[in-house]
Design a protein around this motif. Structure first.
Motif, PDB file in Angstrom:
ATOM      1  N   LYS A 140     -24.121 132.387  18.360  1.00 58.36           N
ATOM      2  CA  LYS A 140     -23.415 132.462  17.079  1.00 58.36           C
ATOM      3  C   LYS A 140     -22.256 133.458  17.172  1.00 58.36           C
ATOM      4  O   LYS A 140     -21.279 133.358  16.434  1.00 58.36           O
ATOM      5  N   GLY A 141     -22.369 134.431  18.089  1.00 55.31           N
ATOM      6  CA  GLY A 141     -21.339 135.451  18.247  1.00 55.31           C
ATOM      7  C   GLY A 141     -20.242 135.103  19.236  1.00 55.31           C
ATOM      8  O   GLY A 141     -19.480 135.985  19.644  1.00 55.31           O
ATOM      9  N   TYR A 142     -20.150 133.849  19.638  1.00 55.76           N
ATOM     10  CA  TYR A 142     -18.995 133.363  20.415  1.00 55.76           C
ATOM     11  C   TYR A 142     -17.749 133.717  19.620  1.00 55.76           C
ATOM     12  O   TYR A 142     -17.670 133.453  18.414  1.00 55.76           O
ATOM     13  N   ARG A 143     -16.736 134.290  20.249  1.00 56.16           N
ATOM     14  CA  ARG A 143     -15.627 134.874  19.500  1.00 56.16           C
ATOM     15  C   ARG A 143     -14.369 134.864  20.348  1.00 56.16           C
ATOM     16  O   ARG A 143     -14.427 134.716  21.572  1.00 56.16           O
ATOM     17  N   ILE A 144     -13.222 135.074  19.702  1.00 55.05           N
ATOM     18  CA  ILE A 144     -11.926 135.048  20.374  1.00 55.05           C
ATOM     19  C   ILE A 144     -11.265 136.414  20.253  1.00 55.05           C
ATOM     20  O   ILE A 144     -11.115 136.951  19.147  1.00 55.05           O
ATOM     21  N   ASN A 145     -10.872 136.966  21.378  1.00 60.16           N
ATOM     22  CA  ASN A 145     -10.092 138.197  21.441  1.00 60.16           C
ATOM     23  C   ASN A 145      -8.712 137.897  22.005  1.00 60.16           C
ATOM     24  O   ASN A 145      -8.452 136.806  22.518  1.00 60.16           O
ATOM     25  N   TYR A 146      -7.844 138.902  21.936  1.00 61.85           N
ATOM     26  CA  TYR A 146      -6.534 138.773  22.570  1.00 61.85           C
ATOM     27  C   TYR A 146      -6.097 140.116  23.120  1.00 61.85           C
ATOM     28  O   TYR A 146      -6.630 141.175  22.765  1.00 61.85           O
TER      29      TYR A 146
ATOM     30  N   LYS B 122     -21.955 133.183  10.370  1.00 60.92           N
ATOM     31  CA  LYS B 122     -22.633 132.611   9.211  1.00 60.92           C
ATOM     32  C   LYS B 122     -23.463 131.395   9.634  1.00 60.92           C
ATOM     33  O   LYS B 122     -23.123 130.700  10.596  1.00 60.92           O
ATOM     34  N   GLN B 123     -24.489 131.139   8.876  1.00 63.16           N
ATOM     35  CA  GLN B 123     -25.397 130.063   9.227  1.00 63.16           C
ATOM     36  C   GLN B 123     -24.687 128.722   9.293  1.00 63.16           C
ATOM     37  O   GLN B 123     -24.979 127.877  10.138  1.00 63.16           O
ATOM     38  N   ASN B 124     -23.722 128.501   8.387  1.00 69.89           N
ATOM     39  CA  ASN B 124     -23.046 127.199   8.325  1.00 69.89           C
ATOM     40  C   ASN B 124     -21.713 127.156   9.056  1.00 69.89           C
ATOM     41  O   ASN B 124     -21.015 126.143   9.024  1.00 69.89           O
ATOM     42  N   PHE B 125     -21.345 128.262   9.729  1.00 65.98           N
ATOM     43  CA  PHE B 125     -20.051 128.290  10.431  1.00 65.98           C
ATOM     44  C   PHE B 125     -20.097 129.408  11.454  1.00 65.98           C
ATOM     45  O   PHE B 125     -19.887 130.574  11.128  1.00 65.98           O
ATOM     46  N   ASN B 126     -20.386 129.065  12.709  1.00 61.89           N
ATOM     47  CA  ASN B 126     -20.541 130.091  13.737  1.00 61.89           C
ATOM     48  C   ASN B 126     -20.199 129.510  15.098  1.00 61.89           C
ATOM     49  O   ASN B 126     -19.883 128.331  15.234  1.00 61.89           O
ATOM     50  N   GLY B 127     -20.276 130.366  16.109  1.00 63.57           N
ATOM     51  CA  GLY B 127     -19.964 129.932  17.465  1.00 63.57           C
ATOM     52  C   GLY B 127     -18.516 129.514  17.625  1.00 63.57           C
ATOM     53  O   GLY B 127     -18.216 128.492  18.250  1.00 63.57           O
ATOM     54  N   LEU B 128     -17.586 130.332  17.095  1.00 75.62           N
ATOM     55  CA  LEU B 128     -16.161 129.974  17.087  1.00 75.62           C
ATOM     56  C   LEU B 128     -15.495 130.449  18.374  1.00 75.62           C
ATOM     57  O   LEU B 128     -15.554 131.635  18.699  1.00 75.62           O
ATOM     58  N   GLY B 129     -14.848 129.526  19.089  1.00 74.36           N
ATOM     59  CA  GLY B 129     -14.207 129.975  20.306  1.00 74.36           C
ATOM     60  C   GLY B 129     -13.540 128.891  21.109  1.00 74.36           C
ATOM     61  O   GLY B 129     -13.388 127.760  20.658  1.00 74.36           O
ATOM     62  N   HIS B 130     -13.160 129.261  22.316  1.00 78.84           N
ATOM     63  CA  HIS B 130     -12.388 128.467  23.275  1.00 78.84           C
ATOM     64  C   HIS B 130     -11.167 127.845  22.585  1.00 78.84           C
ATOM     65  O   HIS B 130     -11.170 126.694  22.180  1.00 78.84           O
ATOM     66  N   SER B 131     -10.117 128.650  22.505  1.00 76.71           N
ATOM     67  CA  SER B 131      -8.963 128.274  21.697  1.00 76.71           C
ATOM     68  C   SER B 131      -7.764 127.853  22.531  1.00 76.71           C
ATOM     69  O   SER B 131      -7.672 128.136  23.731  1.00 76.71           O
TER      70      SER B 131
END
Length: 823
Positions: free
Chosen positions: A229-235, A259-268
């Motif tokens: 769930k903590g997949y994330r994007i840095n720069y 968030k339960q309904n929106f997580n694991g955001l990444g690989h951009s």
């Protein structure tokens, strides 16, 4: 048709339209105008996540890559495991996507990871690592294939990405467990020795991409595991080289949600928008596991904004309606020949001239020209091909001449009927002018920049923006004229007008355009580092961004905001203290609230995040105005977040409010509290709400035996996650750590930074009462019944809201009586 969440807000007719569009002048207590009222609506919008036709079943869109070519966008994504081929979609507006089918059916592409495509001199080069077993390069003469394999296995892990610099040199980056790795490329198929970049997320780091803007290289990267769930994007940002010295900026991560309904955001991937000025980031979110095991993901898009060396993604990843990308102010040739009805076409002797039916703005514009040249019978001095901009008449215009024989471009100025060469630049000698090439012109009041195939070849200050038509002029050649457009935006100016998502951050310099509409300055200044014609005092700041320094009573700046939902929102500002009590007024659609900014530091001239106050907001678009009432206001950005008011009574027995899904690791419940089960483990539990702000958290901590392992009290925690293959410090917030006779305050951001410490004594079997007061940016730690803090620290860029929790790595630490009281 694309399955999407698109809605168009219809403008009410009759009396309703008068309410929505009227420009209302509101008078302040002093009788002077406060600021602008809302005079527009969000309009057509989209909402993440986006569903496309013909996605991989039970797999979706993962690792999205979007490239722009000749006025169209092409989207590629990872191939589902054990399937062959790579899918692609096309779009002219980033919203409506057409499925283009498989762009390759090479058997080697089974389970192809993260395909990326770059265009160069007539060919499209695709880089992918099938099943994660090393990279191959494929090539095609079309963005929709067919792509054919050109190399053997190049190795180099996964998630390869190519960047081409202004000098035409190529670079390759890819994933590793020690951070993003970079290579120079002497040709599209060869990578030289590796270099580890300062782009690392403490564990496996992947999904890199580099873009260049205003001479700065921005690299984005993702970690740590696709199922977290903590997949994330840095720069990070560099100024010396695409694989040079990168500086990791303080506003990371730029995309995260657990968030339960929106997580694991990444690989951009990042791409310039349809208006030729704005940038957008595409990334995926995690839905879950497919029946076969691989992840199921969906496509997302959010707006990128820039401020000097600072890059941000609006909303940190949004999940509510956002305005659709704007199209150019004039455009033609999208997947079709130029339409003569949009042009003034003049043929005179051996010269043909195309002039647009519309003119650019006088202050700034960006224009793009796509063309191919027929080189038959072309000899030096006999043929001519130019793109035209700022055309008012045949005696007054600017142009860029392409010389296919000398392999060069030259910037020309026609003034009073005399044409002068302003500058000239060489092009790579390998250029084939029968292939499609792009010239891009960015012009504002400071300078004009000329790009050839996205390479910045010329920057001059002798020529600045002038209103006029764009077009082409040529003789003795037969060019094919393709996508041609202009937008009355340049150098990120469209960042100013776009609606900023709330919750989210707003850069101070991104106020709306227009005197007495977006800003008011009683005594305009000269010499600002940006937006100098506005007269707003803007200065470079120590962190590489730009800040506004308002000094005049009654001066104000206005921002367009887009609020997710009704509620109470906290407002913080990153400002420079001057030792005085200053007064600021925040207006929402003209309704004011005043806040006194008392100085919290013993020494002035410190940048510190200050809590301004709380305001009730309603869902939708509004105008937020920041007005100086007394003193000065030197600020970099605003943070706006939703808050939940704590009850006035003390919340005891917080352990009883902790849900099973908020407990990580193996905890053992004792009659009086909690301890972990195993020595050396790492267990955490969280209680409360992300929306809690100032409070006092208390706990009784008992040491039942000697241990070298730590215990910790957590506060202001957000975006927590837990996954075996990621960093252990997987949350944002603060941790008061107890270890070896000391308590250590750490700032946590999916890593840890020890910021202060103090001694503390734990006698075996005795209970120590710990209390932490968090008020604004200041934290005070009290031990037992002491009235004096044992530790006090002010965080200049504080986390201002979040949950509480505990953490332990040893059964010898027993936590009891976890409680909370509102400050």
């Amino acid at each position: 048709m694309t399955k999407r969440r698109i809605r168009t807000k219809r403008i009410l007719m009759g009396l309703g339209i008068l309410c929505l569009l009227a420009i209302v002048i509101i008078m302040s207590f002093s009788g002077k105008r406060r600021g602008p009222m809302l005079n527009s609506t969000l309009g057509e919008s989209y909402q993440n996540s986006l569903a496309l036709e013909q996605e991989w079943p039970d797999y979706g869109i993962g690792d999205p890559y979007v490239m722009r070519y000749n006025g169209l966008y092409y989207l590629y994504c990872s191939t589902k495991d054990f399937r062959v081929g790579i899918k692609a979609w096309s779009s002219s507006d980033l919203i409506h996507w057409k499925y283009e089918g498989l762009v390759t059916d090479e058997p080697l592409t089974e389970g192809a990871y993260a395909p990326e495509v770059v265009y160069w001199n007539g060919f499209f080069y695709m880089y992918t690592s099938p099943a994660g077993k090393g990279h191959y390069v494929l090539r095609s003469e079309s963005p929709i294939g067919p792509f054919t394999i050109q190399t053997g296995n190049l190795g180099l892990s996964i998630d390869g990405s190519v960047f081409i610099d202004d000098d035409g040199k190529w670079y390759f980056t890819h994933a590793s467990d020690k951070g993003i790795i970079g290579h120079e490329m002497p040709d599209p198929y060869t990578m030289t020795a590796e270099k580890t970049l300062n782009a690392y997320l403490g564990h496996w780091t992947e999904g890199s991409m580099i873009i260049k803007r205003d001479g700065k290289y921005f690299i984005t990267y993702t970690g740590n595991h696709v199922f977290s769930k903590g997949y994330r994007i840095n720069y990070a940002v560099a100024t010396d080289s695409p694989i040079g010295t990168y500086k990791v900026m303080e506003n990371n991560p730029i995309v995260i949600s657990t968030k339960q309904n929106f997580n694991g955001l990444g690989h951009s991937s990042s791409v310039i928008g349809p208006n030729l000025d704005a940038y957008y980031m595409f990334y995926h979110n995690l839905i879950g596991h497919s029946k076969e095991g691989p992840p199921v993901r969906m496509l997302n898009m959010d707006r990128i904004v820039f401020n000097g060396e600072k890059m941000g993604v609006l909303g940190d990843g949004t999940h509510f309606p956002q305005p659709v990308p704007r199209m150019p102010d004039f455009y033609d040739g999208v997947n079709k020949p130029l339409e003569k009805g949009l042009w003034d076409v003049r043929v005179k002797a051996d010269e043909t001239k195309w002039l647009s039916s519309k003119s650019t703005d006088k202050n700034r514009f960006t224009a793009e020209f796509n063309f191919r040249m027929n080189m038959e019978n072309t000899r030096e001095g006999e043929a001519s091909f130019e793109i035209i901009f700022s055309y008012t008449d045949d005696n007054h215009f600017n142009s860029v001449r392409v010389d296919p024989v000398l392999r060069s471009i030259s910037l020309l100025e026609m003034k009073d009927g005399k044409k002068n060469q302003i500058a000239i630049a060489e092009l790579p000698q390998s250029m084939d002018f029968a292939k499609l090439h792009t010239i891009r012109v960015e012009s504002d009041v400071r300078s004009t920049k000329i790009y050839f195939d996205q390479m910045n070849k010329l920057t001059v200050t002798d020529i600045t923006a002038k209103s006029g038509k764009i077009g082409y002029a040529y003789r003795n050649v037969k060019p094919t004229l393709e996508f041609t457009a202009f937008s009355n935006e340049a150098d990120g100016s469209s960042d100013f007008e776009t609606a900023k998502p709330v919750p989210g951050s707003i850069e101070a310099v991104h106020y709306m355009a227009g005197k007495d509409q977006g800003f008011h300055v009683g005594h305009p200044v000269k010499g600002s580092v940006m937006r100098e014609d506005d007269g707003v005092p803007i200065q470079s700041s120590e962190d590489g961004s730009n800040a506004v320094n308002m000094m005049g009573k009654g001066d104000w700046l206005a921002y367009r905001i887009n609020v997710e939902s009704d509620g109470i929102y906290g407002f913080d500002a990153m400002l420079k203290e001057d030792g005085n009590d200053n007064v600021v007024e925040l207006q929402v659609d003209g309704k004011p609230q005043r806040f006194v900014l008392d100085d919290s530091q013993s020494e002035g001239n410190l940048w510190v995040k200050k809590h301004l106050g709380q305001i009730k907001l309603t869902q939708g678009e509004h105008i937020l105005t920041v007005k100086l009432v007394k003193g000065k206001l030197n600020y970099r950005f605003l943070d706006i977040y939703r808050v939940t008011e704590l009850p006035t009574e003390k919340l005891s027995n917080m352990f009883n409010q902790i849900l099973p899904e908020d407990m990580y690791g193996k905890w053992v419940k004792h009659e009086e509290g909690y301890a972990v089960q195993t020595e050396g483990s790492d267990a955490k539990m969280y209680a409360g709400s992300d929306e809690w702000t100032d409070y006092r958290v208390e706990v009784d901590l008992k040491s039942t035996a000697d241990s070298i392992e730590e215990a910790g009290l957590l506060f202001r925690v957000t975006n927590e996650s837990e996954f075996p293959e990621q960093v252990r410090d997987s949350f944002m917030g603060y941790q008061l750590t107890f270890r070896n006779g000391r308590m250590i305050l750490k700032k946590m951001n999916y890593d840890q930074d020890e910021v202060d410490s103090a001694p503390i004594s734990f006698a075996t079997g005795s209970i120590v009462h710990i209390a932490v007061d968090v008020n604004g940016a200041t934290m005070k730690v009290y031990v037992n019944d002491s009235k004096q803090p044992a530790l006090e620290w002010t965080d200049a860029n504080a986390w201002m809201h979040g949950k509480i929790g505990i953490r332990s790595a040893s059964p010898s630490w027993l936590f009891t009586n976890l409680s909370l009281v509102r400050r």
